[in-house]
Design a protein around this motif. Sequence first.
Motif, PDB file in Angstrom:
ATOM      1  N   LYS A 121      18.092  32.862  47.494  1.00 22.43           N
ATOM      2  CA  LYS A 121      17.333  32.716  46.251  1.00 22.43           C
ATOM      3  C   LYS A 121      18.252  32.384  45.082  1.00 22.43           C
ATOM      4  CE  LYS A 121      14.159  35.247  43.240  1.00 22.43           C
ATOM      5  NZ  LYS A 121      13.459  36.533  43.004  1.00 22.43           N
ATOM      6  N   SER A 122      19.388  33.064  45.014  1.00 21.02           N
ATOM      7  CA  SER A 122      20.341  32.807  43.926  1.00 21.02           C
ATOM      8  C   SER A 122      20.872  31.382  43.999  1.00 21.02           C
ATOM      9  CB  SER A 122      21.496  33.806  43.994  1.00 21.02           C
ATOM     10  OG  SER A 122      21.033  35.127  43.848  1.00 21.02           O
ATOM     11  N   ARG A 124      19.434  28.762  45.321  1.00 28.72           N
ATOM     12  CA  ARG A 124      18.373  27.812  44.988  1.00 28.72           C
ATOM     13  C   ARG A 124      18.184  27.706  43.474  1.00 28.72           C
ATOM     14  NH1 ARG A 124      13.648  29.188  49.464  1.00 28.72           N
ATOM     15  NH2 ARG A 124      14.669  28.205  51.258  1.00 28.72           N
ATOM     16  N   PHE A 125      18.181  28.861  42.803  1.00 27.42           N
ATOM     17  CA  PHE A 125      17.989  28.835  41.359  1.00 27.42           C
ATOM     18  C   PHE A 125      19.187  28.208  40.654  1.00 27.42           C
ATOM     19  CE2 PHE A 125      14.659  32.160  41.921  1.00 27.42           C
ATOM     20  CZ  PHE A 125      13.654  31.490  41.251  1.00 27.42           C
ATOM     21  N   HIS A 126      20.387  28.464  41.178  1.00 29.17           N
ATOM     22  CA  HIS A 126      21.573  27.824  40.604  1.00 29.17           C
ATOM     23  C   HIS A 126      21.519  26.314  40.802  1.00 29.17           C
ATOM     24  CE1 HIS A 126      23.955  31.140  39.137  1.00 29.17           C
ATOM     25  NE2 HIS A 126      23.767  31.815  40.258  1.00 29.17           N
ATOM     26  N   ALA A 129      18.946  24.812  38.338  1.00 32.54           N
ATOM     27  CA  ALA A 129      19.156  25.095  36.910  1.00 32.54           C
ATOM     28  C   ALA A 129      19.773  23.891  36.208  1.00 32.54           C
ATOM     29  CB  ALA A 129      20.064  26.307  36.753  1.00 32.54           C
ATOM     30  N   THR A 159      15.535  26.756  33.541  1.00 32.33           N
ATOM     31  CA  THR A 159      14.987  26.582  34.880  1.00 32.33           C
ATOM     32  C   THR A 159      13.991  25.433  34.894  1.00 32.33           C
ATOM     33  OG1 THR A 159      13.695  27.615  36.647  1.00 32.33           O
ATOM     34  CG2 THR A 159      13.222  28.335  34.411  1.00 32.33           C
ATOM     35  N   VAL A 176      18.646  32.928  33.468  1.00 31.98           N
ATOM     36  CA  VAL A 176      17.848  31.740  33.746  1.00 31.98           C
ATOM     37  C   VAL A 176      16.690  31.752  32.757  1.00 31.98           C
ATOM     38  CG1 VAL A 176      16.567  30.442  35.481  1.00 31.98           C
ATOM     39  CG2 VAL A 176      18.521  31.849  36.165  1.00 31.98           C
TER      40      VAL A 176
END
Length: 244
Positions: A121-122, A124-126, A129, A159, A176
């Motif tokens: 999850k981390s 993917r968000f990075h 971003a 995001t 985020v």
Amino acid sequence: MGYIFLMSIAGSALFVGYLCWEKILGKSVTQCVKYRALMIVMLVYSVPWIWIKGIYRTIIELFWPGEIATEARGLINVADIETKELAYHTKEYRLLTLGMMIWFAIAVILLIIRTGKFVVKSQRFHALAIKCGDKNLEQTLKRLKEKGWYGRSPEIVWTRVDNETFTLGTIKPVIVLQKEYAEGDLYWILKHEMMHIVRMDLWVKRLLEFVCCLHWFNPLIYILNRKLRYKSQTACEESVIRCC
């Protein structure tokens, strides 16, 4: 294995007491106090307190009575030692060992799964971003530093997938930031997220994940998980509003 069950029983008893206490006092107790009380419950679940080791041992002996070793006097018979070693091959001991292996295997599997989900999850968000281009960002961070909220500015990004703000990471936290917000709200949004960082709520969540894996067999631990996460948000909001 006995210590795990006793930690679970002690934590559950304290958690039930907390639920009764919260029901009786209602809104007369602040969210911050409730959050700290839940953290104490979580610690009882996670730490085999050394100062109650004697109590744990007494309770264990009630359920698993055994001979208490006394000071040896005189000569020791080797045959007696070999006979006592056979006591570990009893049916009760085998069942206890099997139960401990099952508990340990499930706890490790859950820990690996939760850790893997968090890492994926981390990442993917990075990956999704983008650099925060708010023109008021530097000035807002300067205001927060002047008020002593956070000495070192965390990384702040926008995001592209959700209209929601959250913080990732514990050692190097990344905020985020939602891309759509009213003008003037940036200060309060960042203040809320930085409050989580200052209060070390992200570390509390990681410890909570470990506790959930450790006591996977206890249904109350999942209620504690939900309540503690909720109180983390409400206590943070209460702290931000108190400073208005």
